[in-house]
Design a protein around this motif. Sequence first.
Motif: not given
Length: 405
Positions: A219, A222, A226, A282, A286, A291
Motif C-alpha cells: 500500500s 501504491q 498515486s 497503473c 492501482i 486505492t
Amino acid sequence: MGVDVQGKLRRALGSVKDHASIGKAMIYHHHGSFSEIEVAVVRATAHDESPIDDKYMHEILFLVSNSPSSMTFLAERISRRLGKTGDRLVALKTLLLIHRLLRGGNSGFEQQLRGAHVSGHLRLTTGWSLMSNTEPSVCFIHGYAAYLQERMGWVINQAGKLEPVMSQSQSQSQSMEEVQFYEEKLIHTVLRRLPRCQILLDKVLDCSPSFEEVSPSDSLAQAAMSNTLKESFQVYAAFCEGVAALVNMFFDLTRPARSLACNILKRASKQSQELHRLYEHCKCKIMTIGTNKNLDYPSVQIISIDHVLALEQLSSSVIQNVVGQKPPPILDYLTKSTKKMMQTTSESESTTTNNTSLPTLFSCTLETKISKVWVVFDEEDEPTESQDSIDRLFIKGTHVSNLSL
C-alpha cells in the motif's frame, strides 16, 4: 511460518528503535518545538506498513510554521532518518512524508523546504544497505527518490498547478538568445519549459519498471505512485499545450530554434508511447487494490515519429528555398488532438471555476503572427515567385489558434 516470525521480530525490533529515538529526542532537545518536531517525524515514519497519519504531518506543518528557524532542523532530521535506516518501510515512508509536505504546505513552507534542499540540509539519499539492494520494492524507492529530487525544482502556483522554477542561468541560455522572432514571454513559456516537463515525465517513467514488479499489496508503494501520477497528469496536460504552441509557431522560428523544436518533438514521440503504457498498467494495478480509484487518467495522444521526421524534412526544405510542399500531418494532428484533450479538461474545470479560466503552466494566448523575415529588394526589382511562395508558407504555418494556454 518462518517468514511470518521473521517479519514479526523485525517489526518488534523496529518498534523498540522508534521508542528509543523518541526518548532521545525528549532528553537531548531542550527546545520544546525541536523535540516535538523530531518525535512527529519518528512517529510518522514508524517501522510498520500503516500509512502516514495525517495528524503527524499537520503537527509538523504547525510547529515549523510557528518557528520558521526550525526548518533547517526538520530537514536535517528527515535526512538523517532516511540516510541511516536500513528498513525499506521507513525509507519509503520518509520519502512519502517529504512529498506530502511539499504538496500539503503553503507557498512559504514549500519555499523554505526547497531552500533547505538547495542548501544541502535536506538530502534525498538512502543508506548504503538499501543502495546495494536490488529487490523491486527497493529499486522503486530509488526511482521515487530521483523523482522527488527533480520535483524539488517545481512549485505549485496560485492556480494549484505545477510549474518549474527557472534559474537565472536558464533564462540566459544561448539557445534562447538565438530566437529573435517571438516575444520573450512566448519563448520562455514554450521553448524553456517544455524540456523541464520532459525531464519530470522521464522521472515518472523511470519508476515504472520497478513498480510493475512491486506486490499489489504494498500500500505504501501504491500511495507513492498515486501521488506521482497525479502530478504527472498536470505536467502532461501543460506539456500538450506547449507542444500545440510549438507547432503553431514552428515556421516562424529561426533555424537553431527549429532544430531545438524538432528534438523536443522526437523526444515527445517516445515519451507519449511510454506514458500510454504506464497509465494503462497503473489503471489495472492501482484499481485492483481499490486505492485512489478517482485518479483521472488523461487520454495520451501518441505522436508519430514519422510526422516529426516529415516536419523536420520540410523545415530543411524551407531553409533551402524548396517550395511547393505541403506541411506534414503533424501540424493538424497535434493541434486537433491537443485541442480536444484541453477542451475536455476545460469543460470539467468550468463547472467548479464559474467559467473563469485559471492560469496554467504556459500562461499565454496564441495569436496571429506575421513572419518577421525581411527581404531587401533593389528599387527596380520585384519579389520573385519563389520568394512569394516562401512568404505564403510562413504565414500558413502561423495560422490563428483559439487554444488558450
